[in-house]
Write a protein that holds these residues in place. Structure first.
Motif, PDB file in Angstrom:
ATOM      1  N   GLN A 170       0.813  -1.210   0.000  1.00 32.05           N
ATOM      2  CA  GLN A 170       0.000   0.000   0.000  1.00 32.05           C
ATOM      3  C   GLN A 170       0.853   1.270   0.000  1.00 32.05           C
ATOM      4  O   GLN A 170       0.454   2.307   0.522  1.00 32.05           O
ATOM      5  N   HIS A 212      -6.166  -3.798  -1.358  1.00 37.46           N
ATOM      6  CA  HIS A 212      -7.151  -2.841  -0.852  1.00 37.46           C
ATOM      7  C   HIS A 212      -7.113  -2.879   0.669  1.00 37.46           C
ATOM      8  O   HIS A 212      -7.136  -3.946   1.283  1.00 37.46           O
ATOM      9  N   THR A 213      -7.070  -1.704   1.285  1.00 37.30           N
ATOM     10  CA  THR A 213      -6.978  -1.634   2.730  1.00 37.30           C
ATOM     11  C   THR A 213      -8.287  -2.044   3.388  1.00 37.30           C
ATOM     12  O   THR A 213      -9.353  -2.087   2.769  1.00 37.30           O
ATOM     13  N   THR A 268       3.338  -3.245   7.323  1.00 37.11           N
ATOM     14  CA  THR A 268       3.287  -3.499   5.881  1.00 37.11           C
ATOM     15  C   THR A 268       4.054  -2.463   5.080  1.00 37.11           C
ATOM     16  O   THR A 268       4.322  -2.675   3.900  1.00 37.11           O
ATOM     17  N   ASP A 321      -5.859   1.754   7.487  1.00 41.21           N
ATOM     18  CA  ASP A 321      -5.634   2.594   6.314  1.00 41.21           C
ATOM     19  C   ASP A 321      -4.427   2.141   5.503  1.00 41.21           C
ATOM     20  O   ASP A 321      -4.175   2.683   4.423  1.00 41.21           O
ATOM     21  N   LEU A 322      -3.674   1.164   6.023  1.00 35.94           N
ATOM     22  CA  LEU A 322      -2.458   0.718   5.346  1.00 35.94           C
ATOM     23  C   LEU A 322      -2.427  -0.779   5.081  1.00 35.94           C
ATOM     24  O   LEU A 322      -1.793  -1.228   4.119  1.00 35.94           O
ATOM     25  N   ALA A 323      -3.065  -1.553   5.924  1.00 36.60           N
ATOM     26  CA  ALA A 323      -2.988  -3.003   5.808  1.00 36.60           C
ATOM     27  C   ALA A 323      -4.048  -3.533   4.856  1.00 36.60           C
ATOM     28  O   ALA A 323      -5.217  -3.119   4.904  1.00 36.60           O
ATOM     29  N   GLY A 324      -3.663  -4.467   4.003  1.00 36.57           N
ATOM     30  CA  GLY A 324      -4.593  -5.089   3.076  1.00 36.57           C
ATOM     31  C   GLY A 324      -5.645  -5.916   3.801  1.00 36.57           C
ATOM     32  O   GLY A 324      -5.392  -6.476   4.885  1.00 36.57           O
ATOM     33  N   GLN A 325      -6.819  -6.016   3.208  1.00 36.45           N
ATOM     34  CA  GLN A 325      -7.920  -6.776   3.798  1.00 36.45           C
ATOM     35  C   GLN A 325      -7.517  -8.226   4.048  1.00 36.45           C
ATOM     36  O   GLN A 325      -7.950  -8.841   5.028  1.00 36.45           O
TER      37      GLN A 325
END
Length: 604
Positions: free
Chosen positions: A42, A125-126, A201, A283-287
Motif C-alpha cells: 500500500q 485494498h486496505t 506493511t 488505512d495501510l494493511a490489506g484486507q
C-alpha cells in the motif's frame, strides 16, 4: 543517470488489454474488477511487477484506481493528475473521474446492478477501503468478491519478475538510534495498545525499525518486506532471502526471526490460532491481512502503524544529517542555476536537458545515491501539469518569456532533499510576476508561522492559500508532505494539507510548496523543506510556540517577484533568506558561480 526519459505510456494499449482482462473476468464469473495503483504494501512506490494500473491503462501517476465492468470502465485520479490522465489514457476506453469529488464508491453505487459480482484483490485494498467498497456494492445489490489470485496477472503475459534488490545496514552514526532500542520502543507501544503483536506493511517503517535500506523500487531505498512486532518475543521479518548477504542476515538474525514473504500470511493465521490480538493499521494493511488473523481465530485491533510517528520525529543525529545533505545539495543546485541562467536564454535548452544537467551537478558531489523522484521539468504548458513527468515524446524546448518549473531532489545517505524553483527565462509579464508573488506570499506565511503545540497541518494549510484565495485562485494539491531521512520523499503521517489531521511535532520534516497552475500556459511552485522546531517562549506571550527551520538553501528567483505586493515583513524574510544562502553556500562555490549567487541574492 538515475532518470530515463523513454515514453512509458501508450494510450493505444488500453483497448486490447482491457479486452484481455474482460475475457479473464468472464472465465471467472466476475462482472467487474477493481485495479488500484497499489501493491501489497500500500505504498506510493510500486515495482514494475505490481504496476497493474499502469499496464492496463497507461496512467503513470502515483495515485489512482480503475474500475472495469463488462460494458464500461473508469479511471479515478486526484487533482494533481486531471490533465496528465487525459494525455496518458485512452479516454474512449477509460472515463476519467475525480478521485475525491466523484469517488469510486459513488460511481459503483450508480453503475452496479442487482446481483453483479465485483472482484477485488484483498492484498491490494486496505481494510477501510474495503468497508467503503462493500457499502457501495450493498447499496446497488451487488457482491464484492475477494479473488485468490489477481486476474490482471493472468492477462499480463510479460509481467516482470519481483525485485530482489540488495539490503544494506544503515549505520547508527546516521540513524542516531540502535535497531534493538527502536524495537523495544515499538514493542512497548504494542503493549500499550492492548495487542499481542503489530503488523507492519510499509517498507519504510520496516527499514527505519531495523536500520536497513534496500533497492527494490526506483529512487527510494526500500526493502519490500513485511514484519510482525510482538510484545513478548523477537519480531519476525518476512523478506526474500536473496536480498540478504551473509553479514546482513547475521545482523538481522540477532534482531528478528527471518522468513520468506510466502510465510507471512500463514504466520498471521498462526497468530490468530493462538488467540492473539493483532494490531493493524486499517488505512495501510490489506484486507487479506485482517482476514487471515480472523480465520485463525484471532482478534484484530485497529490503530495506526506504531512506527509512523516515531519515524516522523527525527532525532538530533538525523536532523544534523538532513542539514548536511541539504547544504551539499544546495551547492549542486546553485551550480545548476548558474548554468541554467547561462544556457536557457539561447532558446535551445529543453526539459530533458535541464533535468539531466541538474542530475549531473548532484552526481558531482560524489555522495548522491539516487535522485529522490523523477525530476518534474516543465516548460510552458507542461509546467501546468503539477506532477508532469517528461519523456522523449512530451519533451519541450524551454521558451523565452515563460516561467520554467523544475521540481527535483536527491537521495544522500544522510538525508533526502526535495526542492522546486520556478525560473525566469527572459522578460516576464506583469501577470506572471503577480502569480509568482502570490505563491511566494503563501510560502513565506508557512515558513514564518508560529503555532501552539497540538496544531495540525490542516490548520496551517490555509496560510499558504490566503493570498491566492483573495485573488480568486488556488491549487489542487497539499501544501506540504512529510519527508524521510534517506527514505521516502513522501512520508506520513505529517502533512500540511486539508487532510493533515496529525499534530506537528518538533523534529518532523515537511515540504512547503504552494503553487499555481494556469492550465495550458505555465506552472509556478516554490518549495523548501522545513523542520519543526521548538517549543520556545515568545516575548510577551502566554504559551510556548513551535515554528519551522528552513533546510533548503537556494535562491528564489527575484526576477519573478513583484515587490509592491510584498509586505515589509515578507520582504525582510526574503532578503534574510537570501543572505543566509549567500553566506552559507557562497564560500563552497567556485569563483564564477559565487559571483552569480551574489547577484541572485541581492536584496529587494
Amino acid at each position: 543517470m538515475f532518470q530515463t526519459f523513454d515514453d512509458i505510456t501508450d494510450p493505444a494499449c488500453g483497448a486490447p488489454r482491457i479486452a484481455a482482462l474482460r475475457a479473464e473476468l468472464s472465465r471467472r464469473g466476475l462482472d467487474g474488477f477493481l485495479v488500484p495503483r497499489a501493491d501489497a504494501h500500500q505504498g506510493e512506490y510500486v515495482p514494475p511487477c505490481d504496476s497493474r494500473l499502469h499496464w492496463l491503462t497507461g496512467f503513470g501517476g502515483s495515485a489512482g484506481i480503475a474500475i472495469v465492468l463488462a460494458d464500461r470502465a473508469a479511471i479515478f485520479v486526484d487533482g494533481r493528475y486531471t490533465l496528465q490522465v487525459r494525455e496518458q489514457v485512452d479516454t474512449d476506453v477509460f472515463e476519467p473521474q475525480h478521485l475525491i469529488d466523484e469517488p469510486p464508491t459513488t460511481w459503483l453505487a450508480m453503475h452496479l446492478e442487482q446481483g453483479m459480482r465485483l472482484g477485488y484483490d484483498p492484498m491490494l485494498h486496505t481494510v477501510n477501503g474495503v468497508r467503503r467498497l462493500k457499502a457501495a456494492c450493498e447499496k446497488a445489490g451487488a457482491d464484492l468478491v475477494a479473488v485468490a489470485d489477481n486476474p490482471v496477472d493472468a492477462a499480463w503475459l510479460d509481467r516482470p519478475a519481483p525485485p530482489v534488490g540488495a539490503v544494506s545496514l544503515y549505520p547508527i552514526s546516521l540513524a542516531g538510534e540502535a535497531a534493538a532500542d527502536k524495537i523495544a520502543r515499538i514493542s512497548a507501544a504494542v503493549t500499550e495498545s492492548s495487542a499481542d503483536a503489530a503488523v507492519l506493511t510499509q517498507p519504510d517503517s520496516i527499514a527505519w525499525l531495523f536500520n536497513i535500506r534496500g533497492s527494490d523500487v526506483s529512487h527510494t531505498p526500500l526493502p519490500l518486506s513485511f514484519a510482525i512486532v510482538r510484545r513478548d518475543r523477537k519480531p519476525a521479518l518476512f523478506i526474500d532471502g536473496r536480498k540478504l548477504s551473509n553479514s546482513v542476515r547475521d545482523t538481522l538474525s540477532n534482531l528478528a526471526e527471518i522468513g520468506e514473504p510466502a510465510g507471512f500470511l500463514p504466520a498471521l493465521k498462526d497468530l490468530g490460532s493462538q488467540g492473539s490480538a493483532v494490531l493493524i493499521d486499517p488505512d495501510l494493511a490489506g484486507q487479506a491481512i485482517a482476514d487471515q488473523i480472523v480465520a485463525g481465530g484471532g482478534r484484530v485491533v485497529e490503530g495506526a502503524d506504531p512506527v509512523l510517528l516515531p519515524k516522523a520525529v527525527k532525532n538530533e543525529v538525523e536532523i544534523a544529517g538532513a542539514r548536511a545533505a541539504h547544504l551539499r545539495d544546495a551547492v549542486a543546485y546553485v551550480r545548476f542555476l548558474h548554468w541554467f541562467d547561462l544556457t536557457a536564454p539561447a532558446g535551445d535548452l529543453d526539459e530533458i536537458g535541464a533535468a539531466q544537467a541538474l542530475e549531473r551537478f548532484r552526481l558531482e558531489t560524489g555522495a548522491l545515491k539516487d535522485i529522490s523522484f523523477d525530476t518534474i521539468s516543465g516548460a510552458g504548458p507542461n509546467g501546468a501539469i503539477c506532477h508532469y513527468r517528461v519523456n522523449r515524446q512530451s519533451n519541450r524546448k524551454i521558451p523565452v518569456g515563460r516561467p520554467f518549473l523544475i521540481d527535483s531532489g536527491g537521495q544522500y545517505e544522510d538525508g533526502t532533499t526535495d526542492i522546486t524553483r520556478t525560473l525566469a527565462v527572459g522578460p516576464m509579464s506583469d501577470e506572471m510576476k503577480r502569480h509568482f508573488t502570490l505563491v511566494l506570499k503563501g510560502h513565506i506565511a508557512i515558513a514564518t508561522a508560529r503555532f501552539p503545540v497540538g496544531t495540525t497541518g490542516a490548520q496551517l494549510d490555509t496560510l499558504a492559500r490566503i493570498a491566492l484565495w483573495k485573488a480568486g485562485l488556488d491549487f489542487d494539491h497539499g501544501t506540504g508532505h512529510g519527508v524521510g531521512v534517506y527514505l521516502s520523499v513522501h512520508e506520513g503521517p505529517q502533512r500540511i494539507a486539508k487532510t493533515g489531521t496529525v499534530p506537528l511535532k518538533p523534529g518532523m520534516i515537511l515540504s512547503n510548496e504552494p503553487g499555481y497552475y494556469p492550465a495550458g500556459r505555465y506552472g509556478i511552485r516554490i518549495e523548501n523543506l522545513e523542520v519543526v522546531t521548538g517549543p520556545f517562549e515568545v516575548d510577551g506571550g502566554e504559551r510556548p510556540m513551535l515554528g519551522f527551520e528552513t533546510l533548503t538553501l537556494a535562491p528564489i528567483d527575484t526576477r519573478l517577484v513583484d515587490a509592491s505586493l510584498l509586505t515589509g515583513e515578507e520582504r525582510a524574510w526574503l532578503n534574510a533568506y537570501h543572505r543566509r544562502v549567500l553566506t552559507t553556500v557562497g564560500p563552497l562555490l567556485d569563483e564564477e558561480a559565487g559571483r552569480w549567487l551574489e547577484v541572485a541574492t541581492q536584496p529587494i
